[in-house]
Design a protein around this motif. Structure first.
Motif, PDB file in Angstrom:
ATOM      1  N   GLN A 110     -18.489  20.155 -35.540  1.00  0.00           N
ATOM      2  CA  GLN A 110     -19.036  18.741 -35.375  1.00  0.00           C
ATOM      3  C   GLN A 110     -18.133  17.750 -34.865  1.00  0.00           C
ATOM      4  OE1 GLN A 110     -20.975  18.084 -39.204  1.00  0.00           O
ATOM      5  NE2 GLN A 110     -22.268  16.436 -38.399  1.00  0.00           N
ATOM      6  N   GLY A 118      -5.419  12.128 -42.313  1.00  0.00           N
ATOM      7  CA  GLY A 118      -6.754  12.657 -41.893  1.00  0.00           C
ATOM      8  C   GLY A 118      -7.502  12.766 -43.365  1.00  0.00           C
ATOM      9  N   PHE A 174     -22.307  11.271 -43.572  1.00  0.00           N
ATOM     10  CA  PHE A 174     -21.358  10.331 -44.527  1.00  0.00           C
ATOM     11  C   PHE A 174     -21.895   9.040 -44.875  1.00  0.00           C
ATOM     12  CE2 PHE A 174     -17.172  12.541 -44.287  1.00  0.00           C
ATOM     13  CZ  PHE A 174     -17.536  13.683 -43.626  1.00  0.00           C
ATOM     14  N   GLY A 175     -21.392   8.735 -46.160  1.00  0.00           N
ATOM     15  CA  GLY A 175     -21.489   7.475 -46.533  1.00  0.00           C
ATOM     16  C   GLY A 175     -20.432   6.439 -46.042  1.00  0.00           C
ATOM     17  N   PRO A 176     -20.643   5.077 -46.347  1.00  0.00           N
ATOM     18  CA  PRO A 176     -19.631   4.099 -45.898  1.00  0.00           C
ATOM     19  C   PRO A 176     -18.476   4.175 -46.501  1.00  0.00           C
ATOM     20  CG  PRO A 176     -21.445   3.118 -47.356  1.00  0.00           C
ATOM     21  CD  PRO A 176     -21.582   4.382 -47.177  1.00  0.00           C
ATOM     22  N   SER A 210     -22.241  11.080 -37.331  1.00  0.00           N
ATOM     23  CA  SER A 210     -22.103  12.396 -36.472  1.00  0.00           C
ATOM     24  C   SER A 210     -22.464  12.037 -35.121  1.00  0.00           C
ATOM     25  CB  SER A 210     -23.068  13.139 -37.358  1.00  0.00           C
ATOM     26  OG  SER A 210     -23.335  14.536 -36.514  1.00  0.00           O
ATOM     27  N   GLN A 263     -15.503   7.420 -36.202  1.00  0.00           N
ATOM     28  CA  GLN A 263     -15.264   6.469 -37.299  1.00  0.00           C
ATOM     29  C   GLN A 263     -14.849   4.955 -36.655  1.00  0.00           C
ATOM     30  OE1 GLN A 263     -12.241   7.760 -39.968  1.00  0.00           O
ATOM     31  NE2 GLN A 263     -13.662   6.643 -41.757  1.00  0.00           N
ATOM     32  N   LEU A 272     -23.350  18.330 -33.038  1.00  0.00           N
ATOM     33  CA  LEU A 272     -23.001  19.557 -33.782  1.00  0.00           C
ATOM     34  C   LEU A 272     -23.216  20.803 -32.822  1.00  0.00           C
ATOM     35  CD1 LEU A 272     -22.552  21.128 -36.541  1.00  0.00           C
ATOM     36  CD2 LEU A 272     -25.167  20.926 -36.929  1.00  0.00           C
ATOM     37  N   GLY A 287     -12.717   0.682 -41.104  1.00  0.00           N
ATOM     38  CA  GLY A 287     -13.473   0.334 -42.447  1.00  0.00           C
ATOM     39  C   GLY A 287     -14.713   0.908 -42.476  1.00  0.00           C
ATOM     40  N   LYS A 288     -15.010   1.928 -41.831  1.00  0.00           N
ATOM     41  CA  LYS A 288     -16.658   2.523 -42.068  1.00  0.00           C
ATOM     42  C   LYS A 288     -16.445   3.996 -42.205  1.00  0.00           C
ATOM     43  CE  LYS A 288     -18.395  -1.251 -40.221  1.00  0.00           C
ATOM     44  NZ  LYS A 288     -19.428  -2.084 -41.275  1.00  0.00           N
ATOM     45  N   GLY A 289     -17.618   4.575 -42.723  1.00  0.00           N
ATOM     46  CA  GLY A 289     -17.522   6.010 -42.764  1.00  0.00           C
ATOM     47  C   GLY A 289     -17.865   6.646 -41.389  1.00  0.00           C
ATOM     48  N   LEU A 290     -17.959   7.822 -41.435  1.00  0.00           N
ATOM     49  CA  LEU A 290     -17.994   8.813 -40.192  1.00  0.00           C
ATOM     50  C   LEU A 290     -19.610   8.736 -39.778  1.00  0.00           C
ATOM     51  CD1 LEU A 290     -15.321   9.866 -41.503  1.00  0.00           C
ATOM     52  CD2 LEU A 290     -15.748  11.788 -40.509  1.00  0.00           C
ATOM     53  N   ARG A 346     -13.446   1.765 -50.936  1.00  0.00           N
ATOM     54  CA  ARG A 346     -11.962   1.659 -50.576  1.00  0.00           C
ATOM     55  C   ARG A 346     -11.539   1.304 -52.198  1.00  0.00           C
ATOM     56  NH1 ARG A 346      -8.771   0.686 -46.785  1.00  0.00           N
ATOM     57  NH2 ARG A 346     -10.362   0.440 -45.211  1.00  0.00           N
ATOM     58  N   PHE A 395     -17.383  13.626 -34.729  1.00  0.00           N
ATOM     59  CA  PHE A 395     -18.091  12.333 -35.280  1.00  0.00           C
ATOM     60  C   PHE A 395     -16.951  11.210 -34.766  1.00  0.00           C
ATOM     61  CE2 PHE A 395     -19.677  14.142 -39.484  1.00  0.00           C
ATOM     62  CZ  PHE A 395     -19.171  15.440 -39.618  1.00  0.00           C
ATOM     63  N   PHE A 412     -10.966  19.315 -41.000  1.00  0.00           N
ATOM     64  CA  PHE A 412     -10.966  18.208 -39.954  1.00  0.00           C
ATOM     65  C   PHE A 412      -9.718  17.910 -39.029  1.00  0.00           C
ATOM     66  CE2 PHE A 412     -14.916  15.487 -40.688  1.00  0.00           C
ATOM     67  CZ  PHE A 412     -15.358  16.076 -41.937  1.00  0.00           C
ATOM     68  N   GLY A 413      -9.833  17.551 -37.979  1.00  0.00           N
ATOM     69  CA  GLY A 413      -8.690  17.109 -37.064  1.00  0.00           C
ATOM     70  C   GLY A 413      -8.181  15.799 -37.841  1.00  0.00           C
ATOM     71  N   ARG A 414      -7.125  15.257 -37.033  1.00  0.00           N
ATOM     72  CA  ARG A 414      -6.487  14.031 -37.474  1.00  0.00           C
ATOM     73  C   ARG A 414      -7.273  12.719 -36.662  1.00  0.00           C
ATOM     74  NH1 ARG A 414      -1.584  14.283 -40.349  1.00  0.00           N
ATOM     75  NH2 ARG A 414      -1.544  12.147 -40.174  1.00  0.00           N
ATOM     76  N   PRO A 463     -15.700  22.019 -44.469  1.00  0.00           N
ATOM     77  CA  PRO A 463     -15.219  21.752 -42.953  1.00  0.00           C
ATOM     78  C   PRO A 463     -13.929  21.476 -43.034  1.00  0.00           C
ATOM     79  CG  PRO A 463     -16.623  19.941 -43.705  1.00  0.00           C
ATOM     80  CD  PRO A 463     -16.587  20.970 -44.719  1.00  0.00           C
ATOM     81  N   LEU A 466     -14.811   8.959 -49.509  1.00  0.00           N
ATOM     82  CA  LEU A 466     -15.794   9.117 -48.726  1.00  0.00           C
ATOM     83  C   LEU A 466     -16.736  10.378 -49.272  1.00  0.00           C
ATOM     84  CD1 LEU A 466     -14.179   9.127 -45.253  1.00  0.00           C
ATOM     85  CD2 LEU A 466     -16.120   7.246 -46.031  1.00  0.00           C
TER      86      LEU A 466
END
Lengths: 114, 112
Positions: free
Chosen positions: B34, A42, A105-107, B46, B38, B49, B41-44, A110, B36, B102-104, B100, A91
């Protein structure tokens, strides 16, 4: 306007080297967060900034990790003497205010430590 | 300490199904929750909320509900599409903390 940006998008380094990761938050956002996401894990909180100060550094895993934020904007996360277990996606997120606002969030960067 | 659990961990459904993702939390004294998504290979990104004073939020085919007393939130996705395939995470910001939890996540695959 522009979202949160991070650079580099990918970083491959050798064990023992230092790395710097950069985050550009959304303009006007006072709160900035760094997280780490390892494969199959996570999100792990690292550090939180309010303006230029870091009221919560509790998530930094060791003293090899440090971060700063200047001008209430750009933030840099530095990892010294990198280890293989540092390999992850780092991140960054920002929000207008720390309490009740949406996080953007940003991308991510890695990081691979060989 | 706040703990956030997401069930199921993974879900595979045919296109067109309505589905529910679950998020539970242990401390009901929250600022907000909130959701999200994902992509690999990318960010989160939103999605929704919900403030602690609210019961639900809606955006297009998505509806998120919040029941603080039972420590639960659900994300309802109507008429699922292959483009909905992603990992969905919930994050809870608790009273007294700006960090915050986060859950898994729930990994969703919608197949044509």
């Amino acid at each position: 306007g522009a979202g949160v940006s991070q650079s580099p998008s990918n970083k491959v380094t050798e064990k023992g080297k230092d790395v710097e990761l950069r985050c550009d938050p959304i303009s006007g956002h006072t709160a900035l967060y760094w997280y780490r996401q390892s494969l199959g894990q996570g999100l792990e909180f690292l550090i939180y900034f309010q303006g230029n100060s870091a009221p919560d550094k509790s998530g930094l895993p060791s003293d090899r990790f440090s971060a700063e934020r200047t001008g209430g904007s750009v933030s840099t996360l530095t990892i010294q003497r990198t280890q293989q277990e540092d390999s992850a996606v780092y991140l960054c997120a920002s929000s207008l205010a720390p309490s009740a606002d949406t996080q953007y969030f940003g991308p991510g960067t890695r990081l691979t430590v060989l | 300490k706040q703990e956030v659990t997401q069930i199921p961990a993974a879900l595979s459904v045919p296109e067109g199904e309505n589905l529910v993702l679950n998020c539970s939390f242990t401390d009901s004294a929250i600022y907000n929750l909130q959701w999200f998504r994902q992509d690999p290979g990318k960010g989160l990104t939103s999605l929704l909320l919900i403030q602690s004073s609210q019961r639900e939020q809606t955006s297009g085919r998505l509806n998120a509900s919040l029941d603080k007393s039972s420590g639960r939130s659900t994300l309802y996705i109507a008429a699922s599409q292959p483009g909905d395939s992603a990992t969905y995470l919930c994050a809870v910001k608790s009273g007294g903390s700006y960090i915050p939890t986060f859950g898994r996540g729930t990994s969703l695959i919608v197949h044509p």
